[in-house]
Design a protein around this motif. Structure first.
Motif, PDB file in Angstrom:
ATOM      1  N   UNK A 161      10.006  10.079   4.572  1.00 15.20           N
ATOM      2  CA  UNK A 161      10.700  11.375   4.631  1.00 15.20           C
ATOM      3  C   UNK A 161      10.374  12.258   3.425  1.00 15.20           C
ATOM      4  N   UNK A 162      10.015  11.633   2.294  1.00 19.33           N
ATOM      5  CA  UNK A 162       9.701  12.425   1.095  1.00 19.33           C
ATOM      6  C   UNK A 162       8.314  13.055   1.179  1.00 19.33           C
ATOM      7  N   UNK A 163       7.396  12.378   1.847  1.00 24.83           N
ATOM      8  CA  UNK A 163       6.042  12.924   1.938  1.00 24.83           C
ATOM      9  C   UNK A 163       5.014  11.862   2.274  1.00 24.83           C
ATOM     10  N   UNK A 164       3.752  12.169   1.918  1.00 20.28           N
ATOM     11  CA  UNK A 164       2.642  11.289   2.286  1.00 20.28           C
ATOM     12  C   UNK A 164       2.666   9.996   1.455  1.00 20.28           C
ATOM     13  N   UNK A 165       2.480   8.866   2.134  1.00 22.05           N
ATOM     14  CA  UNK A 165       2.427   7.553   1.477  1.00 22.05           C
ATOM     15  C   UNK A 165       0.967   7.125   1.295  1.00 22.05           C
ATOM     16  N   UNK A 166       0.135   7.381   2.292  1.00 21.30           N
ATOM     17  CA  UNK A 166      -1.278   6.993   2.240  1.00 21.30           C
ATOM     18  C   UNK A 166      -1.849   6.989   3.640  1.00 21.30           C
ATOM     19  N   UNK A 167      -2.868   6.168   3.835  1.00 16.27           N
ATOM     20  CA  UNK A 167      -3.470   6.069   5.176  1.00 16.27           C
ATOM     21  C   UNK A 167      -3.850   4.624   5.444  1.00 16.27           C
ATOM     22  N   UNK A 168      -3.958   4.277   6.721  1.00 11.05           N
ATOM     23  CA  UNK A 168      -4.317   2.888   7.048  1.00 11.05           C
ATOM     24  C   UNK A 168      -5.777   2.666   6.688  1.00 11.05           C
ATOM     25  N   UNK A 169      -5.980   1.596   5.930  1.00  5.83           N
ATOM     26  CA  UNK A 169      -7.309   1.299   5.415  1.00  5.83           C
ATOM     27  C   UNK A 169      -7.956   0.169   6.220  1.00  5.83           C
ATOM     28  N   UNK A 170      -7.125  -0.776   6.640  1.00  5.55           N
ATOM     29  CA  UNK A 170      -7.636  -1.900   7.429  1.00  5.55           C
ATOM     30  C   UNK A 170      -6.579  -2.269   8.460  1.00  5.55           C
ATOM     31  N   UNK A 171      -7.029  -2.396   9.701  1.00  3.85           N
ATOM     32  CA  UNK A 171      -6.049  -2.663  10.750  1.00  3.85           C
ATOM     33  C   UNK A 171      -6.337  -3.992  11.431  1.00  3.85           C
ATOM     34  N   UNK A 172      -5.332  -4.849  11.479  1.00  9.29           N
ATOM     35  CA  UNK A 172      -5.452  -6.115  12.201  1.00  9.29           C
ATOM     36  C   UNK A 172      -4.799  -5.959  13.559  1.00  9.29           C
ATOM     37  N   UNK A 173      -4.576  -7.062  14.275  1.00 11.18           N
ATOM     38  CA  UNK A 173      -3.969  -6.963  15.597  1.00 11.18           C
ATOM     39  C   UNK A 173      -2.505  -6.520  15.510  1.00 11.18           C
ATOM     40  N   UNK A 185      -0.743  -6.270  12.206  1.00 12.71           N
ATOM     41  CA  UNK A 185      -0.381  -5.699  10.900  1.00 12.71           C
ATOM     42  C   UNK A 185      -1.515  -4.783  10.426  1.00 12.71           C
ATOM     43  N   UNK A 186      -1.161  -3.890   9.513  1.00 11.31           N
ATOM     44  CA  UNK A 186      -2.189  -2.997   8.962  1.00 11.31           C
ATOM     45  C   UNK A 186      -1.976  -2.852   7.463  1.00 11.31           C
ATOM     46  N   UNK A 187      -3.089  -2.684   6.741  1.00 11.25           N
ATOM     47  CA  UNK A 187      -3.028  -2.456   5.298  1.00 11.25           C
ATOM     48  C   UNK A 187      -3.099  -0.957   5.049  1.00 11.25           C
ATOM     49  N   UNK A 188      -2.129  -0.454   4.293  1.00 11.86           N
ATOM     50  CA  UNK A 188      -2.077   0.979   3.993  1.00 11.86           C
ATOM     51  C   UNK A 188      -2.575   1.204   2.576  1.00 11.86           C
ATOM     52  N   UNK A 189      -3.601   2.035   2.433  1.00 12.41           N
ATOM     53  CA  UNK A 189      -4.091   2.414   1.107  1.00 12.41           C
ATOM     54  C   UNK A 189      -3.172   3.503   0.575  1.00 12.41           C
ATOM     55  N   UNK A 190      -2.492   3.224  -0.528  1.00 12.64           N
ATOM     56  CA  UNK A 190      -1.506   4.172  -1.054  1.00 12.64           C
ATOM     57  C   UNK A 190      -2.189   5.347  -1.755  1.00 12.64           C
ATOM     58  N   UNK A 226      -4.228  -0.653  -4.453  1.00  9.55           N
ATOM     59  CA  UNK A 226      -2.793  -0.353  -4.337  1.00  9.55           C
ATOM     60  C   UNK A 226      -2.486  -0.212  -2.847  1.00  9.55           C
ATOM     61  N   UNK A 227      -1.914  -1.241  -2.269  1.00 10.58           N
ATOM     62  CA  UNK A 227      -1.694  -1.234  -0.820  1.00 10.58           C
ATOM     63  C   UNK A 227      -0.296  -1.750  -0.462  1.00 10.58           C
ATOM     64  N   UNK A 228       0.095  -1.485   0.790  1.00 13.69           N
ATOM     65  CA  UNK A 228       1.261  -2.148   1.376  1.00 13.69           C
ATOM     66  C   UNK A 228       0.842  -2.648   2.765  1.00 13.69           C
ATOM     67  N   UNK A 229       1.568  -3.639   3.265  1.00 15.73           N
ATOM     68  CA  UNK A 229       1.310  -4.119   4.629  1.00 15.73           C
ATOM     69  C   UNK A 229       2.433  -3.621   5.526  1.00 15.73           C
ATOM     70  N   UNK A 230       2.080  -3.106   6.711  1.00 11.18           N
ATOM     71  CA  UNK A 230       3.102  -2.680   7.675  1.00 11.18           C
ATOM     72  C   UNK A 230       2.958  -3.485   8.964  1.00 11.18           C
TER      73      UNK A 230
END
Lengths: 194, 156
Positions: free
Chosen positions: A65-77, A79-84, A44-48
């Protein structure tokens, strides 16, 4: 982008910028550019749109603003993948905001409630209580809202309570997020003492 | 030029489809069409681009997409000797094989990375892959420009 969309986006960004910055952390805005895509999207991820070039490293906390979404799981140059937080691999150390009962939030998959494990039987926790990060996992700063308790069950023969919670964040509607970067990296802290 | 534009449109539509239905590969039918009608160099170039997209967008460590397209290439090559690559029955069988391959590959990668394996969701994705593959192949095969097919036939 239409004028109306731009006005709505501005409103959201202003709200994000109003989020109080935890001490020793710096916040940076990021745009969500994709949700789960492709056959390898098992997590379950999003790309930022922030990556190593802008200092978004692995384990950077991601919030809205509502709260914690997750943490960055994999970082490219760039873009980064966020583990939800609802991914079954996600773990976040939390405490109850009112009664300070400690536990660990486990993701259970998209659309499922979160499981709060390791809440001691003698602890006090109530339905409706907000769970905030305890800072004990070394990833998130202390005091960020994560989830709201929806069910508490005390069962015989176990050491811990069975607690369920709902994430505070509406993940499918995420468009902008905040990345929290440490103002002082943990490895630099020793140098400060020296 | 026409081929480049057609494959660009195919890839863009594929990305859109993949964001609409996560867990399904929309590029796989393109490999079947490209192998049938184009020179192998074009298929290799397309596959490299698709591997980069799948690996970049996905959440797993590098490797899944290479194994995935290698399996598809092997099935298409072996299958061509035994069956007519232009028949929907062959492509439907291939869809079933891809559904199974998707499950096995994801399970392998999840175990190697020590990640949780969402069984029901993956099973649903496998079913979708198996059903959608022949449909997408039929659409791509029908829409592939005749001019490009003729070029290949003449050069073959």
């Amino acid at each position: 982008m239409t004028l109306r969309e731009r006005a709505e986006a501005t409103g959201r960004v202003e709200k994000l910028l109003g989020f109080p910055e935890p001490p020793d952390w710096k916040r940076e805005g990021a745009r969500v550019i994709a949700h789960r895509v492709g056959p390898t999207a098992i997590l379950e991820t999003i790309l930022v749109d922030r990556g190593k070039l802008s200092g978004a490293l692995e384990d950077t906390p991601v919030l809205c603003t509502e709260g914690v979404v997750g943490r960055i799981y994999r970082s490219g140059f760039s873009v980064a993948t966020v583990l939800l937080l609802n991914d079954p691999s996600s773990r976040i150390a939390v405490v109850g905001r009112d009664n300070r009962a400690a536990g660990v939030i486990y993701g259970m998959g998209a659309g499922e409630q979160l499981m709060v494990k390791y809440v001691g039987l003698k602890s006090t926790i109530e339905v409706g209580e907000i769970l905030v990060t305890s800072g004990m996992d070394g990833v998130f700063p202390k005091g960020l809202p994560v989830a709201r308790v929806t069910a508490v069950r005390r069962e015989e023969g176990t050491l811990f309570m069975d607690v369920q919670a709902d994430p505070l964040v509406d993940i499918p509607r995420l468009e902008e997020v905040l990345l929290l970067k440490r103002a002082v990296r943990p490895e630099d802290a020793r140098a400060l003492w020296d | 030029m026409l081929a480049t534009l057609w494959w660009l449109a195919f890839t863009v539509l594929g990305i859109w489809g993949q964001s609409l239905l996560p867990g399904v590969d929309f590029f796989a039918p393109g490999m079947a069409v490209s192998l049938r009608w184009q020179k192998s160099g074009a298929t290799i170039a397309l596959t490299v681009a698709w591997v980069a997209i799948q690996e970049g967008a996905g959440g797993l460590a590098f490797g899944y997409a290479i194994l995935w397209y290698a399996i598809l290439f092997m099935l298409l090559t072996v299958g061509r000797w035994l069956l007519d690559p232009g028949s929907i029955q062959f492509q439907a069988l291939l869809g079933l094989a891809l559904g199974l391959a998707h499950f096995l590959l994801l399970y392998l990668m999840a175990v190697l990375e020590m990640r949780a394996f969402p069984l029901l969701r993956v099973l649903g994705e496998c079913l979708l892959q198996a059903v959608l593959y022949p449909v997408l192949w039929y659409a791509a095969e029908s829409l592939f420009p005749k001019r490009l097919k003729r070029v290949r036939e003449e050069s073959a």
